[in-house]
Motif scaffolding. Structure first.
Motif, PDB file in Angstrom:
ATOM      1  N   GLY A  78       0.897  -1.301   0.125  1.00  0.00           N
ATOM      2  CA  GLY A  78       0.168   0.005   0.044  1.00  0.00           C
ATOM      3  C   GLY A  78       0.714   1.169   0.081  1.00  0.00           C
ATOM      4  O   GLY A  78       0.409   2.378   0.029  1.00  0.00           O
ATOM      5  N   VAL A  79       2.211   1.281  -0.119  1.00  0.00           N
ATOM      6  CA  VAL A  79       3.027   2.366  -0.043  1.00  0.00           C
ATOM      7  C   VAL A  79       2.961   3.195  -1.479  1.00  0.00           C
ATOM      8  O   VAL A  79       3.179   2.374  -2.554  1.00  0.00           O
ATOM      9  CB  VAL A  79       4.478   2.034   0.399  1.00  0.00           C
ATOM     10  CG1 VAL A  79       5.358   3.320   0.364  1.00  0.00           C
ATOM     11  CG2 VAL A  79       4.456   1.474   1.698  1.00  0.00           C
ATOM     12  N   PRO A  80       2.710   4.350  -1.779  1.00  0.00           N
ATOM     13  CA  PRO A  80       2.680   4.954  -3.002  1.00  0.00           C
ATOM     14  C   PRO A  80       4.090   4.768  -3.689  1.00  0.00           C
ATOM     15  O   PRO A  80       5.062   4.542  -2.958  1.00  0.00           O
ATOM     16  CB  PRO A  80       2.372   6.409  -2.710  1.00  0.00           C
ATOM     17  CG  PRO A  80       1.672   6.210  -1.263  1.00  0.00           C
ATOM     18  CD  PRO A  80       2.343   5.251  -0.520  1.00  0.00           C
ATOM     19  N   ARG A  81       4.276   4.882  -4.990  1.00  0.00           N
ATOM     20  CA  ARG A  81       5.390   4.710  -5.735  1.00  0.00           C
ATOM     21  C   ARG A  81       6.495   5.805  -5.213  1.00  0.00           C
ATOM     22  O   ARG A  81       7.541   5.356  -5.211  1.00  0.00           O
ATOM     23  CB  ARG A  81       5.256   5.080  -7.178  1.00  0.00           C
ATOM     24  CG  ARG A  81       6.207   4.675  -8.060  1.00  0.00           C
ATOM     25  CD  ARG A  81       6.125   4.741  -9.523  1.00  0.00           C
ATOM     26  NE  ARG A  81       7.324   4.556 -10.393  1.00  0.00           N
ATOM     27  CZ  ARG A  81       7.358   3.207 -10.926  1.00  0.00           C
ATOM     28  NH1 ARG A  81       6.479   2.308 -10.727  1.00  0.00           N
ATOM     29  NH2 ARG A  81       8.458   2.927 -11.583  1.00  0.00           N
ATOM     30  N   GLN A 121       6.982   7.116  -2.343  1.00  0.00           N
ATOM     31  CA  GLN A 121       7.584   6.812  -0.800  1.00  0.00           C
ATOM     32  C   GLN A 121       8.356   5.545  -1.163  1.00  0.00           C
ATOM     33  O   GLN A 121       9.292   5.470  -0.376  1.00  0.00           O
ATOM     34  CB  GLN A 121       6.350   6.534   0.059  1.00  0.00           C
ATOM     35  CG  GLN A 121       5.467   8.031   0.268  1.00  0.00           C
ATOM     36  CD  GLN A 121       6.122   8.751   0.890  1.00  0.00           C
ATOM     37  OE1 GLN A 121       6.981   8.778   1.949  1.00  0.00           O
ATOM     38  NE2 GLN A 121       6.179   9.955   0.295  1.00  0.00           N
ATOM     39  N   ARG A 122       8.074   4.561  -1.969  1.00  0.00           N
ATOM     40  CA  ARG A 122       8.759   3.493  -2.110  1.00  0.00           C
ATOM     41  C   ARG A 122      10.373   3.890  -2.549  1.00  0.00           C
ATOM     42  O   ARG A 122      11.266   3.484  -2.135  1.00  0.00           O
ATOM     43  CB  ARG A 122       8.465   2.477  -3.246  1.00  0.00           C
ATOM     44  CG  ARG A 122       7.099   1.809  -2.832  1.00  0.00           C
ATOM     45  CD  ARG A 122       6.808   0.566  -3.484  1.00  0.00           C
ATOM     46  NE  ARG A 122       5.528   0.084  -3.320  1.00  0.00           N
ATOM     47  CZ  ARG A 122       5.004  -1.172  -3.814  1.00  0.00           C
ATOM     48  NH1 ARG A 122       5.818  -1.710  -4.652  1.00  0.00           N
ATOM     49  NH2 ARG A 122       4.177  -1.761  -3.484  1.00  0.00           N
ATOM     50  N   ALA A 123      10.214   4.998  -3.615  1.00  0.00           N
ATOM     51  CA  ALA A 123      11.463   5.388  -3.792  1.00  0.00           C
ATOM     52  C   ALA A 123      12.405   5.977  -2.811  1.00  0.00           C
ATOM     53  O   ALA A 123      13.785   5.764  -2.854  1.00  0.00           O
ATOM     54  CB  ALA A 123      11.488   6.480  -5.208  1.00  0.00           C
ATOM     55  N   LEU A 124      11.783   6.702  -2.037  1.00  0.00           N
ATOM     56  CA  LEU A 124      12.394   7.362  -0.778  1.00  0.00           C
ATOM     57  C   LEU A 124      12.967   6.217   0.168  1.00  0.00           C
ATOM     58  O   LEU A 124      13.964   6.221   0.732  1.00  0.00           O
ATOM     59  CB  LEU A 124      11.376   8.075   0.018  1.00  0.00           C
ATOM     60  CG  LEU A 124      11.930   8.752   1.117  1.00  0.00           C
ATOM     61  CD1 LEU A 124      13.148   9.871   0.879  1.00  0.00           C
ATOM     62  CD2 LEU A 124      10.886   9.776   1.752  1.00  0.00           C
ATOM     63  N   LEU A 125      12.065   5.275   0.529  1.00  0.00           N
ATOM     64  CA  LEU A 125      12.473   4.089   1.180  1.00  0.00           C
ATOM     65  C   LEU A 125      13.955   3.424   0.684  1.00  0.00           C
ATOM     66  O   LEU A 125      14.534   3.156   1.382  1.00  0.00           O
ATOM     67  CB  LEU A 125      11.121   3.053   1.419  1.00  0.00           C
ATOM     68  CG  LEU A 125      11.775   1.841   1.941  1.00  0.00           C
ATOM     69  CD1 LEU A 125      11.968   2.091   3.500  1.00  0.00           C
ATOM     70  CD2 LEU A 125      10.386   0.901   2.083  1.00  0.00           C
ATOM     71  N   TYR A 126      13.688   3.222  -0.804  1.00  0.00           N
ATOM     72  CA  TYR A 126      14.793   2.654  -1.599  1.00  0.00           C
ATOM     73  C   TYR A 126      16.248   3.242  -1.142  1.00  0.00           C
ATOM     74  O   TYR A 126      17.081   2.804  -0.755  1.00  0.00           O
ATOM     75  CB  TYR A 126      14.513   2.534  -2.936  1.00  0.00           C
ATOM     76  CG  TYR A 126      15.579   2.356  -3.774  1.00  0.00           C
ATOM     77  CD1 TYR A 126      16.226   0.840  -3.736  1.00  0.00           C
ATOM     78  CD2 TYR A 126      16.246   2.965  -4.569  1.00  0.00           C
ATOM     79  CE1 TYR A 126      17.158   0.363  -4.739  1.00  0.00           C
ATOM     80  CE2 TYR A 126      17.376   2.531  -5.484  1.00  0.00           C
ATOM     81  CZ  TYR A 126      17.630   1.156  -5.521  1.00  0.00           C
ATOM     82  OH  TYR A 126      18.741   0.732  -6.323  1.00  0.00           O
TER      83      TYR A 126
END
Length: 248
Positions: A219-222, A224-229
């Protein structure tokens, strides 16, 4: 307009990645009539570029060993591993041939070409619906309204297969340019809540992948996934220094 029967064959292989293509090649070598169905266009990029030396006998059995060597993929020896806080330089036996670091688009296309050369009927790009049991045979409806009927189905679609399941691990990755790496060896690193994989590829890019619990991405937006990465990469000992001055 009702679906029409494409043809009756011995085996239908659904999924044209390395597993599906290899299955189709070997079945054709053994004398079976094979239809191979792949939904994606040929040459699509895909992760999973490392082939260990143990794959070499299989490539020879499939008759593609020379083709793969002629493709001039990278051939690293060993890996650099950071595990349990210890840095290890893992080297293959110098007497053995090294594995390959491949371009998956080119490698997958090479296997599909080899399958066609063996007499496999390739249907691409066309998506397949779920295989259905029909008496003593199987039917595979195709999205273009055709149907393939065979005695056996090989479902090589990975997680999308009938036996597939949702992954417990998610992979966050990007291809980086202008990476300051010294040698072509794979980097593998374990952290408390993640593990890392990185390797240079034949086109000069560097694949940096972070594997984490899939629940962290649900459920994490794209964006936010890039930031997490990027946050996770910053915690890596082996990859952080390589990617400091690079961009994906």
């Amino acid at each position: 307009m009702p679906p029409r029967l494409l043809e009756v064959t011995d085996v239908t292989v659904v999924g044209g990645g390395p597993a599906g293509a290899a299955s189709a090649i070997r079945l054709a070598q053994l004398g079976h009539r094979v239809v191979l169905v792949e939904r994606a266009e040929r040459g699509r990029p895909h992760v999973g570029e490392s082939l260990p030396p143990t794959v070499l006998p299989l490539l020879q059995t499939l008759g593609v060993g020379e083709r793969v060597e002629a493709a001039r993929f990278l051939r690293p020896r060993g890996a650099i591993v950071q595990w349990d806080g210890l840095l290890r330089d893992v080297r293959d036996d110098a007497r053995d041939e090294p594995g390959f670091q491949v371009d998956r688009g080119r490698f997958d296309a090479l296997l599909l070409d080899a399958a066609c050369a063996c007499g496999v009927t390739l249907l691409q790009p066309v998506a397949a619906a779920e295989p259905q049991r029909d008496g003593g045979a199987w039917t595979v409806p195709l999205r273009d309204r055709r149907v393939v009927r065979s005695r056996v189905v090989v479902d090589a679609r990975g997680r999308r297969s009938m036996a597939g399941s949702q992954p417990a691990t998610a992979a966050l990755y990007a291809y980086w340019r202008d990476v300051n790496h010294i040698d072509p060896r794979t980097r593998v690193e374990a952290a408390r809540d993640a593990w890392y994989w990185g390797a240079p590829l034949p086109d000069g890019s560097f694949n940096a992948t972070v594997f984490i619990d899939a629940a962290r991405c649900a459920g994490v937006p794209r964006a936010q996934r890039a930031l997490l990465y990027r946050e996770l990469l910053a915690e890596s000992t082996l990859l952080r220094s390589l990617l400091n001055e690079s961009s994906p």
